[in-house]
Design an enzyme around this catalytic site. Sequence first.
Site, PDB file in Angstrom:
ATOM      1  N   LEU A  10       0.837  -1.204   0.000  1.00 53.79           N
ATOM      2  CA  LEU A  10       0.000   0.000   0.000  1.00 53.79           C
ATOM      3  C   LEU A  10       0.871   1.253   0.000  1.00 53.79           C
ATOM      4  O   LEU A  10       2.025   1.211   0.445  1.00 53.79           O
ATOM      5  CB  LEU A  10      -0.897  -0.022   1.244  1.00 53.79           C
ATOM      6  CG  LEU A  10      -1.877  -1.217   1.267  1.00 53.79           C
ATOM      7  CD1 LEU A  10      -2.410  -1.460   2.664  1.00 53.79           C
ATOM      8  CD2 LEU A  10      -3.015  -0.979   0.277  1.00 53.79           C
ATOM      9  N   LYS A  21      14.417   0.583   6.028  1.00 54.30           N
ATOM     10  CA  LYS A  21      13.998   0.974   4.665  1.00 54.30           C
ATOM     11  C   LYS A  21      14.061   2.499   4.486  1.00 54.30           C
ATOM     12  O   LYS A  21      14.485   3.003   3.440  1.00 54.30           O
ATOM     13  CB  LYS A  21      12.586   0.449   4.399  1.00 54.30           C
ATOM     14  CG  LYS A  21      11.993   0.867   3.066  1.00 54.30           C
ATOM     15  CD  LYS A  21      12.767   0.319   1.879  1.00 54.30           C
ATOM     16  CE  LYS A  21      12.136   0.774   0.558  1.00 54.30           C
ATOM     17  NZ  LYS A  21      13.029   0.505  -0.583  1.00 54.30           N
ATOM     18  N   LYS A  64       7.590  10.949   0.074  1.00 53.60           N
ATOM     19  CA  LYS A  64       7.058  10.439   1.351  1.00 53.60           C
ATOM     20  C   LYS A  64       8.171   9.769   2.152  1.00 53.60           C
ATOM     21  O   LYS A  64       8.357  10.030   3.343  1.00 53.60           O
ATOM     22  CB  LYS A  64       5.926   9.435   1.054  1.00 53.60           C
ATOM     23  CG  LYS A  64       5.376   8.680   2.229  1.00 53.60           C
ATOM     24  CD  LYS A  64       5.659   7.166   2.267  1.00 53.60           C
ATOM     25  CE  LYS A  64       5.597   6.380   1.033  1.00 53.60           C
ATOM     26  NZ  LYS A  64       5.777   4.943   1.150  1.00 53.60           N
TER      27      LYS A  64
HETATM   28  P1  NAD Z   1       1.091   1.966  -6.149  1.00 55.49           P
HETATM   29  O1  NAD Z   1       0.425   3.264  -5.872  1.00 55.49           O
HETATM   30  O2  NAD Z   1       1.388   1.577  -7.555  1.00 55.49           O
HETATM   31  O3  NAD Z   1       0.204   0.759  -5.511  1.00 55.49           O
HETATM   32  C1  NAD Z   1      -0.499   0.849  -4.302  1.00 55.49           C
HETATM   33  C2  NAD Z   1      -1.881   0.249  -4.522  1.00 55.49           C
HETATM   34  O4  NAD Z   1      -2.590   0.228  -3.263  1.00 55.49           O
HETATM   35  C3  NAD Z   1      -2.744   1.071  -5.495  1.00 55.49           C
HETATM   36  O5  NAD Z   1      -3.083   0.250  -6.604  1.00 55.49           O
HETATM   37  C4  NAD Z   1      -3.973   1.466  -4.667  1.00 55.49           C
HETATM   38  O6  NAD Z   1      -5.175   1.462  -5.408  1.00 55.49           O
HETATM   39  C5  NAD Z   1      -3.978   0.383  -3.591  1.00 55.49           C
HETATM   40  N1  NAD Z   1      -4.733   0.725  -2.401  1.00 55.49           N
HETATM   41  C6  NAD Z   1      -4.698   1.874  -1.660  1.00 55.49           C
HETATM   42  N2  NAD Z   1      -5.555   1.791  -0.623  1.00 55.49           N
HETATM   43  C7  NAD Z   1      -6.149   0.560  -0.712  1.00 55.49           C
HETATM   44  C8  NAD Z   1      -7.133  -0.115   0.065  1.00 55.49           C
HETATM   45  N3  NAD Z   1      -7.711   0.457   1.130  1.00 55.49           N
HETATM   46  N4  NAD Z   1      -7.506  -1.359  -0.312  1.00 55.49           N
HETATM   47  C9  NAD Z   1      -6.948  -1.951  -1.406  1.00 55.49           C
HETATM   48  N5  NAD Z   1      -6.020  -1.356  -2.193  1.00 55.49           N
HETATM   49  C10 NAD Z   1      -5.625  -0.117  -1.842  1.00 55.49           C
HETATM   50  O7  NAD Z   1       2.407   1.936  -5.264  1.00 55.49           O
HETATM   51  P2  NAD Z   1       3.691   0.982  -5.458  1.00 55.49           P
HETATM   52  O8  NAD Z   1       4.693   1.677  -6.291  1.00 55.49           O
HETATM   53  O9  NAD Z   1       3.233  -0.382  -5.802  1.00 55.49           O
HETATM   54  O10 NAD Z   1       4.257   1.002  -3.959  1.00 55.49           O
HETATM   55  C11 NAD Z   1       3.649   0.281  -2.900  1.00 55.49           C
HETATM   56  C12 NAD Z   1       4.514   0.439  -1.655  1.00 55.49           C
HETATM   57  O11 NAD Z   1       5.818  -0.115  -1.903  1.00 55.49           O
HETATM   58  C13 NAD Z   1       4.752   1.897  -1.234  1.00 55.49           C
HETATM   59  O12 NAD Z   1       4.778   1.995   0.159  1.00 55.49           O
HETATM   60  C14 NAD Z   1       6.112   2.222  -1.829  1.00 55.49           C
HETATM   61  O13 NAD Z   1       6.767   3.267  -1.132  1.00 55.49           O
HETATM   62  C15 NAD Z   1       6.810   0.893  -1.709  1.00 55.49           C
HETATM   63  N6  NAD Z   1       7.876   0.641  -2.690  1.00 55.49           N
HETATM   64  C16 NAD Z   1       7.703   0.932  -4.006  1.00 55.49           C
HETATM   65  C17 NAD Z   1       8.727   0.665  -4.914  1.00 55.49           C
HETATM   66  C18 NAD Z   1       8.594   0.967  -6.400  1.00 55.49           C
HETATM   67  O14 NAD Z   1       9.633   0.935  -7.101  1.00 55.49           O
HETATM   68  N7  NAD Z   1       7.411   1.240  -6.917  1.00 55.49           N
HETATM   69  C19 NAD Z   1       9.933   0.100  -4.473  1.00 55.49           C
HETATM   70  C20 NAD Z   1      10.070  -0.219  -3.124  1.00 55.49           C
HETATM   71  C21 NAD Z   1       9.037   0.059  -2.233  1.00 55.49           C
END
Ligand code: NAD
Length: 289
Positions: A67, A173, A242
């Site tokens: 999330l 992290k 963030k």
């Molecule tokens: P993203 O925004 O693509 O995906 C998050 C998903 O969560 C969205 O599809 C959203 O609709 C869903 N969501 C939000 N609230 C919800 C709820 N109540 N119920 C169900 N679904 C819900 O983000 P991401 O890039 O996949 O990142 C996810 C996490 O991983 C973040 O915390 C981010 O900081 C971390 N992260 C991301 C990366 C990257 O390269 N993208 C790398 C490492 C860590």
Amino acid sequence: MTGKVVGIIGLGNMGNGMAQSLLRAGYQVIGTDLGEAQQKAARDLGVDVVADIKALCAQTTEIILSLPMAVHVQAVVQGPGGIIEHAQAHSLVIDTSTSEPEITRALAAQLVERGHQLLDAPVSGGPAGAAAGSMVMVVGGEATALSRARPCLDALSSKIVHLGQSGNGHVAKLINNLLCAAHLVTTAEAIALGKKAGLDPAALIEGLNAGSGRSAISEVNFPRWILNQEFDSGFSMQLMRKDVRLAKQLIDDMEMDLSLSEKAAAIWAESENAIADGEDFNCIVKNHL
Ligand code: NAD
């Protein structure tokens, strides 16, 4: 085939990749997301997409969260219609989101009180690493919860480091991403300096990557997303800002004076005026190059 069932709440850039790795490892994957595009993409992969957390909890006791922010994790765990309301007895929640250590510790206490377990297992490696099952995980929480989660985490990662109590994974992290954020700025400045002095950026990066000035930013980000102007890593400015804001908060909470880190954090905070939330996080270099 393991015959095991795992749930994913949040099927965005990272959740989608993790679903691919778990399906490949033989898991049945149940997922849910608020977004229609994410639901469809997951369904196309073979994820059993369900309407809500209640339906997800009915089918599994192992639940991965992916999330955006702590506020979403709180809503999903303790909010109305959330995990605490619907979890089967002795459920295990694995939070791979980059979240806030103190919020993680409070949620872990609430879950443990009800007989469940929570691991914070934030990840590095981006969507490509999630889809390849080659992420790095820094984990906080009970060793027994980690043993239980191992088979599933092994399908997602090439390296798992246990850092101790709940919340410590999220601390690690934030520290990792603070370094990553600073390296983006310092490497962009280094390339700008070289360019001004008449050097070719690609050749300079090649030279740096063979020397002691290299980092994951110079070895991966510059060749893969920056020098070719692709800027399509799958990690947004909004999420990286963030992470940097939370890292700065951690510095303040620890009452430390870390001048270079704080300067990097200020540069990221100020970028809000120039670079939109939806842009790729590598766009921070555009302020310097
Ligand atoms: P993203 O925004 O693509 O995906 C998050 C998903 O969560 C969205 O599809 C959203 O609709 C869903 N969501 C939000 N609230 C919800 C709820 N109540 N119920 C169900 N679904 C819900 O983000 P991401 O890039 O996949 O990142 C996810 C996490 O991983 C973040 O915390 C981010 O900081 C971390 N992260 C991301 C990366 C990257 O390269 N993208 C790398 C490492 C860590």
